[in-house]
Write a protein that holds these residues in place. Structure first.
Motif, PDB file in Angstrom:
ATOM      1  N   ILE A 162      26.288  35.468  36.984  1.00 49.15           N
ATOM      2  CA  ILE A 162      27.438  36.249  37.445  1.00 49.15           C
ATOM      3  C   ILE A 162      27.870  37.220  36.356  1.00 49.15           C
ATOM      4  O   ILE A 162      28.011  36.844  35.197  1.00 49.15           O
ATOM      5  CB  ILE A 162      28.632  35.323  37.781  1.00 49.15           C
ATOM      6  CG1 ILE A 162      28.221  34.270  38.814  1.00 49.15           C
ATOM      7  CG2 ILE A 162      29.838  36.137  38.245  1.00 49.15           C
ATOM      8  CD1 ILE A 162      29.179  33.096  38.882  1.00 49.15           C
ATOM      9  N   GLU A 163      28.093  38.463  36.771  1.00 53.23           N
ATOM     10  CA  GLU A 163      28.664  39.461  35.872  1.00 53.23           C
ATOM     11  C   GLU A 163      29.872  40.065  36.580  1.00 53.23           C
ATOM     12  O   GLU A 163      29.782  40.494  37.732  1.00 53.23           O
ATOM     13  CB  GLU A 163      27.643  40.552  35.548  1.00 53.23           C
ATOM     14  CG  GLU A 163      28.159  41.588  34.587  1.00 53.23           C
ATOM     15  CD  GLU A 163      27.135  42.667  34.246  1.00 53.23           C
ATOM     16  OE1 GLU A 163      27.483  43.569  33.480  1.00 53.23           O
ATOM     17  OE2 GLU A 163      25.996  42.616  34.761  1.00 53.23           O
ATOM     18  N   ILE A 164      31.001  40.079  35.902  1.00 49.38           N
ATOM     19  CA  ILE A 164      32.224  40.679  36.450  1.00 49.38           C
ATOM     20  C   ILE A 164      32.542  41.918  35.619  1.00 49.38           C
ATOM     21  O   ILE A 164      32.645  41.847  34.390  1.00 49.38           O
ATOM     22  CB  ILE A 164      33.420  39.698  36.390  1.00 49.38           C
ATOM     23  CG1 ILE A 164      33.087  38.366  37.063  1.00 49.38           C
ATOM     24  CG2 ILE A 164      34.660  40.347  37.001  1.00 49.38           C
ATOM     25  CD1 ILE A 164      32.822  38.436  38.553  1.00 49.38           C
ATOM     26  N   ILE A 165      32.705  43.053  36.292  1.00 48.60           N
ATOM     27  CA  ILE A 165      32.968  44.328  35.630  1.00 48.60           C
ATOM     28  C   ILE A 165      34.309  44.874  36.133  1.00 48.60           C
ATOM     29  O   ILE A 165      34.533  44.953  37.344  1.00 48.60           O
ATOM     30  CB  ILE A 165      31.844  45.338  35.954  1.00 48.60           C
ATOM     31  CG1 ILE A 165      30.484  44.772  35.528  1.00 48.60           C
ATOM     32  CG2 ILE A 165      32.113  46.685  35.302  1.00 48.60           C
ATOM     33  CD1 ILE A 165      29.299  45.471  36.168  1.00 48.60           C
ATOM     34  N   ASP A 166      35.184  45.238  35.207  1.00 48.79           N
ATOM     35  CA  ASP A 166      36.458  45.872  35.550  1.00 48.79           C
ATOM     36  C   ASP A 166      36.174  47.360  35.747  1.00 48.79           C
ATOM     37  O   ASP A 166      35.929  48.091  34.786  1.00 48.79           O
ATOM     38  CB  ASP A 166      37.474  45.652  34.434  1.00 48.79           C
ATOM     39  CG  ASP A 166      38.872  46.137  34.780  1.00 48.79           C
ATOM     40  OD1 ASP A 166      39.016  46.944  35.729  1.00 48.79           O
ATOM     41  OD2 ASP A 166      39.816  45.717  34.105  1.00 48.79           O
ATOM     42  N   LEU A 167      36.173  47.812  36.985  1.00 53.64           N
ATOM     43  CA  LEU A 167      35.754  49.174  37.314  1.00 53.64           C
ATOM     44  C   LEU A 167      36.724  50.256  36.871  1.00 53.64           C
ATOM     45  O   LEU A 167      36.313  51.359  36.520  1.00 53.64           O
ATOM     46  CB  LEU A 167      35.522  49.298  38.823  1.00 53.64           C
ATOM     47  CG  LEU A 167      34.368  48.489  39.397  1.00 53.64           C
ATOM     48  CD1 LEU A 167      34.350  48.610  40.907  1.00 53.64           C
ATOM     49  CD2 LEU A 167      33.047  48.945  38.798  1.00 53.64           C
ATOM     50  N   ALA A 168      38.005  49.972  36.919  1.00 53.50           N
ATOM     51  CA  ALA A 168      38.993  51.013  36.639  1.00 53.50           C
ATOM     52  C   ALA A 168      39.782  50.761  35.359  1.00 53.50           C
ATOM     53  O   ALA A 168      40.626  51.571  34.987  1.00 53.50           O
ATOM     54  CB  ALA A 168      39.950  51.144  37.826  1.00 53.50           C
ATOM     55  N   GLY A 169      39.530  49.632  34.714  1.00 58.79           N
ATOM     56  CA  GLY A 169      40.280  49.301  33.507  1.00 58.79           C
ATOM     57  C   GLY A 169      41.713  48.894  33.785  1.00 58.79           C
ATOM     58  O   GLY A 169      42.533  48.812  32.880  1.00 58.79           O
ATOM     59  N   ASP A 170      42.013  48.635  35.063  1.00 56.65           N
ATOM     60  CA  ASP A 170      43.380  48.302  35.436  1.00 56.65           C
ATOM     61  C   ASP A 170      43.571  46.832  35.792  1.00 56.65           C
ATOM     62  O   ASP A 170      44.657  46.416  36.181  1.00 56.65           O
ATOM     63  CB  ASP A 170      43.841  49.182  36.602  1.00 56.65           C
ATOM     64  CG  ASP A 170      43.011  48.982  37.864  1.00 56.65           C
ATOM     65  OD1 ASP A 170      42.083  48.139  37.867  1.00 56.65           O
ATOM     66  OD2 ASP A 170      43.294  49.680  38.864  1.00 56.65           O
ATOM     67  N   GLY A 171      42.491  46.029  35.676  1.00 57.94           N
ATOM     68  CA  GLY A 171      42.588  44.614  36.013  1.00 57.94           C
ATOM     69  C   GLY A 171      42.778  44.361  37.490  1.00 57.94           C
ATOM     70  O   GLY A 171      43.180  43.276  37.897  1.00 57.94           O
ATOM     71  N   ASP A 172      42.494  45.350  38.317  1.00 58.11           N
ATOM     72  CA  ASP A 172      42.758  45.241  39.749  1.00 58.11           C
ATOM     73  C   ASP A 172      41.557  45.627  40.606  1.00 58.11           C
ATOM     74  O   ASP A 172      41.548  45.342  41.796  1.00 58.11           O
ATOM     75  CB  ASP A 172      43.952  46.137  40.101  1.00 58.11           C
ATOM     76  CG  ASP A 172      44.721  45.641  41.302  1.00 58.11           C
ATOM     77  OD1 ASP A 172      44.684  44.433  41.595  1.00 58.11           O
ATOM     78  OD2 ASP A 172      45.362  46.484  41.959  1.00 58.11           O
ATOM     79  N   HIS A 173      40.564  46.291  40.012  1.00 59.16           N
ATOM     80  CA  HIS A 173      39.385  46.746  40.744  1.00 59.16           C
ATOM     81  C   HIS A 173      38.139  46.273  39.991  1.00 59.16           C
ATOM     82  O   HIS A 173      37.880  46.725  38.877  1.00 59.16           O
ATOM     83  CB  HIS A 173      39.363  48.272  40.855  1.00 59.16           C
ATOM     84  CG  HIS A 173      40.478  48.821  41.673  1.00 59.16           C
ATOM     85  ND1 HIS A 173      41.744  49.003  41.156  1.00 59.16           N
ATOM     86  CD2 HIS A 173      40.531  49.216  42.960  1.00 59.16           C
ATOM     87  CE1 HIS A 173      42.522  49.487  42.112  1.00 59.16           C
ATOM     88  NE2 HIS A 173      41.815  49.633  43.213  1.00 59.16           N
ATOM     89  N   PHE A 174      37.407  45.366  40.622  1.00 61.32           N
ATOM     90  CA  PHE A 174      36.272  44.741  39.954  1.00 61.32           C
ATOM     91  C   PHE A 174      34.986  44.913  40.744  1.00 61.32           C
ATOM     92  O   PHE A 174      35.014  45.166  41.949  1.00 61.32           O
ATOM     93  CB  PHE A 174      36.512  43.228  39.782  1.00 61.32           C
ATOM     94  CG  PHE A 174      37.647  42.889  38.875  1.00 61.32           C
ATOM     95  CD1 PHE A 174      37.469  42.862  37.509  1.00 61.32           C
ATOM     96  CD2 PHE A 174      38.894  42.605  39.384  1.00 61.32           C
ATOM     97  CE1 PHE A 174      38.516  42.543  36.658  1.00 61.32           C
ATOM     98  CE2 PHE A 174      39.955  42.289  38.558  1.00 61.32           C
ATOM     99  CZ  PHE A 174      39.765  42.262  37.183  1.00 61.32           C
ATOM    100  N   LYS A 175      33.886  44.719  40.034  1.00 67.70           N
ATOM    101  CA  LYS A 175      32.576  44.593  40.656  1.00 67.70           C
ATOM    102  C   LYS A 175      32.015  43.255  40.199  1.00 67.70           C
ATOM    103  O   LYS A 175      32.108  42.917  39.018  1.00 67.70           O
ATOM    104  CB  LYS A 175      31.632  45.713  40.237  1.00 67.70           C
ATOM    105  CG  LYS A 175      30.227  45.557  40.823  1.00 67.70           C
ATOM    106  CD  LYS A 175      29.326  46.716  40.444  1.00 67.70           C
ATOM    107  CE  LYS A 175      27.963  46.552  41.111  1.00 67.70           C
ATOM    108  NZ  LYS A 175      27.099  47.716  40.830  1.00 67.70           N
ATOM    109  N   ALA A 176      31.467  42.505  41.131  1.00 67.89           N
ATOM    110  CA  ALA A 176      30.807  41.249  40.802  1.00 67.89           C
ATOM    111  C   ALA A 176      29.334  41.376  41.166  1.00 67.89           C
ATOM    112  O   ALA A 176      28.996  41.784  42.276  1.00 67.89           O
ATOM    113  CB  ALA A 176      31.434  40.088  41.566  1.00 67.89           C
ATOM    114  N   ILE A 177      28.484  41.050  40.209  1.00 72.48           N
ATOM    115  CA  ILE A 177      27.054  40.970  40.456  1.00 72.48           C
ATOM    116  C   ILE A 177      26.718  39.487  40.435  1.00 72.48           C
ATOM    117  O   ILE A 177      26.950  38.804  39.426  1.00 72.48           O
ATOM    118  CB  ILE A 177      26.257  41.736  39.384  1.00 72.48           C
ATOM    119  CG1 ILE A 177      26.706  43.209  39.348  1.00 72.48           C
ATOM    120  CG2 ILE A 177      24.755  41.617  39.649  1.00 72.48           C
ATOM    121  CD1 ILE A 177      26.164  43.989  38.168  1.00 72.48           C
TER     122      ILE A 177
END
Length: 76
Positions: free
Chosen positions: A21-36
């Protein structure tokens, strides 16, 4: 209050113990993520079914504490 990336990771890992699992914070706002997520649990499942399985692992947090989650799922 937004979910911390570690919480997202841990909930997915609980449902799929063998997952990478990889979790990426897409916007740097702690509210929009991508999970692989790569797990053997996805074998034979459609992409839609795989995504539904991940959303189920998040136990109703989608749309609440977790505002946005882009998913990339893979068979391990």
């Amino acid at each position: 209050m937004p979910m911390h990336p570690d919480e997202i990771h841990d909930m997915i890992k609980e449902a799929f113990p063998d997952a990478d699992i990889e979790i990426i914070d897409l916007a740097g706002d702690g509210d929009h993520f991508k999970a692989i997520v790569a797990t053997s649990a996805f074998v034979g499942k459609s992409r839609v079914a795989q995504h539904q399985m991940v959303y189920a692992a998040l136990k109703g947090n989608m749309g609440g504490a977790l505002h946005a989650l882009a998913l990339e799922t893979k068979v391990k």
